[in-house]
Enzyme design. Structure first.
Site, short mmCIF file in Angstrom:
data_model
loop_
_atom_site.label_atom_id
_atom_site.label_comp_id
_atom_site.label_asym_id
_atom_site.label_seq_id
_atom_site.Cartn_x
_atom_site.Cartn_y
_atom_site.Cartn_z
N TYR A 1 3.82 2.56 13.82
CA TYR A 1 4.21 3.53 12.80
C TYR A 1 3.60 4.89 13.09
O TYR A 1 2.43 5.02 13.45
CB TYR A 1 3.88 3.04 11.39
CG TYR A 1 2.49 2.53 11.14
CD1 TYR A 1 1.53 3.32 10.52
CD2 TYR A 1 2.14 1.23 11.48
CE1 TYR A 1 0.26 2.85 10.26
CE2 TYR A 1 0.86 0.73 11.23
CZ TYR A 1 -0.07 1.55 10.62
OH TYR A 1 -1.33 1.07 10.36
N HIS B 1 0.85 -1.19 0.00
CA HIS B 1 0.00 0.00 0.00
C HIS B 1 0.88 1.24 0.00
O HIS B 1 1.83 1.34 0.80
CB HIS B 1 -0.90 0.04 1.24
CG HIS B 1 -1.76 -1.17 1.39
ND1 HIS B 1 -2.36 -1.51 2.59
CD2 HIS B 1 -2.12 -2.14 0.51
CE1 HIS B 1 -3.05 -2.62 2.43
NE2 HIS B 1 -2.92 -3.03 1.19
#
Length: 475
Positions: free
Chosen positions: A136, A73
């Protein structure tokens, strides 16, 4: 697999521009371990170019089974990925427009390694240990209006060598059906917005940058910079740069009550709104300023470090706008003088007078150098593409300074007329018959361009630029 303790903080570049791997110091003993997962000051000092990364969200992904694989992605934001526990195999594919489209990089990450993934680079992960969690940081919030790009995990061109074959792992149906590389629509670059696109400089910027999907040229009708809704007028996170070529430039009219209001609205209030947007969204703001921020009393050329001392309302608003822009983390203030371009200007006026048989009186006690709009546009593009240090740069033509009288004489001569038809007069004499307000002018508008030249830019010479303009710009 044991975590490697005691490593120094190091940064390793990859074949994908902007994708960098970080080895993190992890401190451990029999009780466990500790690491500074994200320490902006140390990481920036170690060579990571992330001073304005500005994360706004921290996400955690937990995977209990070995082989859990998540698709490739690419999102329209930057992310910083690290492992909290366990180990992963990561694969990254450049899905941005450009020469490295399709470039692949793979590596393993454990708690002692992290990676910075720039906008538009596809990322995917396969867990190599049970109970793996990775975290993240991202510098934007998810939006349904944002642009996303995907690539099939099994794409033959990328040819990623997955440690665990894809037919033996857990993958979502959606990830299985993403397109092959040949069918991927590349992630476009962030947009560049040019305000004041219908003015002399705006037209020169359009010619310099060209019409591309990522270029947006907006005049007043397309974008009202004084609107209270400006902050929501665009999805500003999709923009990398705003070049503000919009300004109020009616120097004498600015001395009237109505003009003063308009000058402050366009040159300060609107600029402050752009500055807020640029700061909040990590945008580079390019702001075009003027020699009128100085009083013109200096002997010799003005530098970027000389204190401002504007004489009139117009100069005061430009100086105030400069001060506002100077606090934007990513900014270029480009100071110009005696601007000549595609529109009404002094050179065109003198050429017209020469053709109509009118013998003008022209000021001969103001000195400076002309600045041509195509040179300003070229200089702005140079600053952006060379990633020159942010700050203020003078941009005018180089070479010998002249007076307005000198310029007029050259124009008359070039057009085949007797330059002696032009008479030189003082500033006071020229405006002695004025019926309306007259703004004070700086007598010295010379600006040193050494700072800009040190970045690798060569301004056009004053006489060369004027000759070229008369041969091409007056047609």
């Amino acid at each position: 697999m044991a975590i490697e303790f005691g490593k120094a903080l190091t940064v390793t570049e990859t074949p994908i521009p902007g994708l960098v791997v970080l080895d993190l110091p992890v401190h451990g003993d029999s009780r466990g371990w500790f690491k500074e997962n994200w320490q902006r000051e140390k990481m920036t000092a170690s060579g990571i170019d992330l001073p304005d990364f500005g994360p706004v969200q921290n996400n955690i992904s937990f995977n209990d089974a070995v082989g859990t694989t998540r698709g490739i992605h690419a999102e329209p934001w930057d992310k910083y990925v690290s492992v909290a526990t366990g180990r992963i195999f990561g694969a990254w594919v450049d899905l941005r427009e450009g020469p490295t489209f399709g470039a692949v990089y793979t590596t393993e990450l454990d708690p002692s390694r992290a990676i910075f993934v720039p906008r538009g680079v596809g990322n995917s992960y396969q867990t190599l240990e049970p109970d793996t969690a990775y975290t993240y940081l991202v510098n934007d919030h998810w939006s349904p209006d944002a642009t996303y790009t995907f690539l099939n995990l099994a794409d033959e061109t990328a040819a990623i060598e997955w440690p665990i074959p894809l037919d033996q792992v857990e993958i979502s149906e959606k990830d299985k059906n993403h397109p092959r590389l040949s069918e991927v629509v590349p992630m476009p670059p962030k947009r560049i917005l040019v305000t004041g696109a219908n003015g002399q400089l705006g037209r020169a910027l359009r010619a310099e940058f060209g019409d591309h999907p990522w270029m947006e040229f907006a005049g007043r009708d397309e974008l009202d910079l004084t609107s209270p809704d400006l902050a929501s007028a665009r999805r500003w996170r999709d923009y990398s740069t705003i070049i503000n070529a919009a300004a109020y430039t009616k120097v004498d009219l600015a001395e009237t009550p109505e003009g003063r209001v308009d000058a402050w609205a366009a040159n300060v209030t609107a600029v402050a709104a752009l500055a807020r947007i640029a700061t909040a969204n990590g945008i580079t703001l390019v702001h075009v300023s003027s020699d009128y921020v100085f009083d013109g009393t200096k002997e010799g050329a003005y530098t970027e470090n000389d204190p401002v001392s504007p004489l009139g309302v117009y100069g005061q608003t430009k100086a105030a706008g400069d001060a506002v822009v100077s606090v934007v983390p990513r900014h270029y203030i480009v100071r110009t003088s005696w601007v000549i371009g595609d529109g009404n200007n002094f050179v065109r006026t003198m050429a017209s007078l020469a053709e109509r048989g009118i013998d003008p009186k022209v000021v001969d006690d103001q000195i400076g150098r002309l600045t041509f709009t195509d040179d300003i546009a070229r200089g702005i593009r140079h600053l952006l593409e060379s990633t020159a240090a942010y700050g203020t740069y003078n941009l005018s033509s180089s070479g010998t300074a002249s007076t307005w009288f000198d310029v007029a004489t050259v124009v008359f001569t070039h057009r085949g007329h007797d330059g002696r038809r032009v008479s030189g007069v003082s500033t006071e004499e020229y405006f002695s018959a004025a019926t309306g307000p007259v703004a004070p002018r700086p007598r010295n508008s010379m600006m040193a361009t050494s700072a800009l030249e040190a970045t690798g830019f060569s301004p056009v010479r004053n006489d060369d630029g004027l000759r070229d303009y008369m041969e091409t710009g007056l047609r």
